[in-house]
Design a protein around this motif. Structure first.
Motif, short mmCIF file in Angstrom:
data_model
loop_
_atom_site.label_atom_id
_atom_site.label_comp_id
_atom_site.label_asym_id
_atom_site.label_seq_id
_atom_site.Cartn_x
_atom_site.Cartn_y
_atom_site.Cartn_z
N ASN A 80 1.38 -0.90 8.69
CA ASN A 80 0.83 0.39 9.10
C ASN A 80 -0.58 0.13 9.60
O ASN A 80 -1.52 -0.03 8.82
N ARG B 141 4.60 1.39 -0.88
CA ARG B 141 4.25 2.72 -1.39
C ARG B 141 3.79 2.68 -2.86
O ARG B 141 4.25 3.46 -3.69
N HIS C 251 0.82 -1.21 0.00
CA HIS C 251 0.00 0.00 0.00
C HIS C 251 0.86 1.26 0.00
O HIS C 251 2.00 1.25 0.47
N GLU C 252 0.30 2.34 -0.50
CA GLU C 252 1.04 3.59 -0.61
C GLU C 252 1.44 4.16 0.75
O GLU C 252 2.38 4.96 0.83
N ALA C 253 0.77 3.75 1.82
CA ALA C 253 1.13 4.22 3.16
C ALA C 253 1.90 3.18 3.96
O ALA C 253 2.11 3.35 5.15
N ASP C 254 2.33 2.11 3.29
CA ASP C 254 3.10 1.05 3.93
C ASP C 254 4.45 0.94 3.23
O ASP C 254 4.86 1.85 2.51
N TRP C 255 5.15 -0.16 3.43
CA TRP C 255 6.52 -0.28 2.92
C TRP C 255 6.61 -0.15 1.40
O TRP C 255 7.56 0.42 0.87
N LYS D 292 -3.23 1.81 -3.95
CA LYS D 292 -4.23 2.55 -3.20
C LYS D 292 -5.25 1.56 -2.63
O LYS D 292 -5.36 0.43 -3.10
#
Length: 250
Positions: free
Chosen positions: A232, A197, A191-195, A200
């Protein structure tokens, strides 16, 4: 859709990110609002020995607390696979993860290979012949690949792609052929907010819908997923919810 979960998965069983305190709290809260939860029983040593060597089993036993939780994780994957065989989609909200556990070794926060035990158990019992394991985690599931390297009846594929579009295209190409069961190593660390990136949240819903449709059309409707990576905790539940909603739409 049912979510397989045990409160002991929340325990801190090792000093790694997958076992960090509070890592599953938001995920449990989010999924509990949409799906019924069912509790698994621990797997047995005989279950573990379907894919692991006695030496590996004994190594894990030297860490009694980790061993207990790892058996419970395998048991969760087994229950999820049994639900799939009864025509119910299922997601194993498990810890520890498993796709880096090979027959005689493990690394990457994994101890026993949850998804491999579940699939091999069904195969040995004659309940399935051909199975497809789709791994959407950021990292290649070397353990799962090693376990089934000499088993032509089980196909393992790690979805690749340097862009969102290429990831979904590779997944589309994977969803071909006919199988008795499809199992998903559901890692969310791309995911974009995890490793990773890259993806979505809506991409996980698209992936779930694609796999769900494939399972309905080519796999007798039998599909289950188990949690692998995803670190995350702020977005982990949202991403898993998106995947499961997609699977239900398929």
């Amino acid at each position: 859709m049912k979510v397989v979960f045990h409160e002991r998965y929340k325990e801190v069983y090792a000093s790694d990110p997958a076992a960090a305190a509070g890592r599953l709290d938001l995920m449990v809260e989010e999924l509990a609002q949409s799906f019924p939860f069912v509790e698994p029983r621990p797997a047995t040593d005989d279950d573990v020995l379907l894919v692991h060597t006695p030496r590996h089993l004994e190594r894990v036993k030297k860490r009694p607390h980790t061993y207990e939780i790892a058996l419970l994780a395998v048991g969760g994957a087994i229950l999820a696979s049994d639900l799939a065989m009864r025509g119910e989609k299922a997601f194993g909200l498990l810890r520890p993860p498993g796709h880096h556990a090979s027959p005689d070794s493990s690394w990457g926060f994994c101890w026993f290979n949850n998804i491999a035990v579940a699939v091999e158990r069904l195969r040995r019992r004659g309940e399935i012949n051909r199975a497809l394991i789709i791994d959407i985690d950021l990292h290649y599931g070397d353990g799962t690949a090693n376990i089934f390297a000499g088993v032509p009846e089980v196909t393992y594929h790690h979805v690749e792609g340097i862009s969102r579009e290429r990831f979904l295209r590779d997944l589309e190409l994977t969803c071909r052929g006919e199988f008795d069961l499809v199992a998903i190593s559901a890692g969310f660390d791309r995911h974009e907010a995890d490793w990773g990136r890259l993806l979505k949240t809506e991409d996980y819903e698209a992936a779930g819908k694609m796999i769900g449709t494939f399972a309905r059309e080519k796999c007798r409707g039998r599909v289950f997923a188990v949690l692998e990576g995803g670190y995350n905790s702020d977005v982990l539940g949202k991403n898993a919810l998106a995947l499961l909603k997609g699977l239900e739409q398929g």
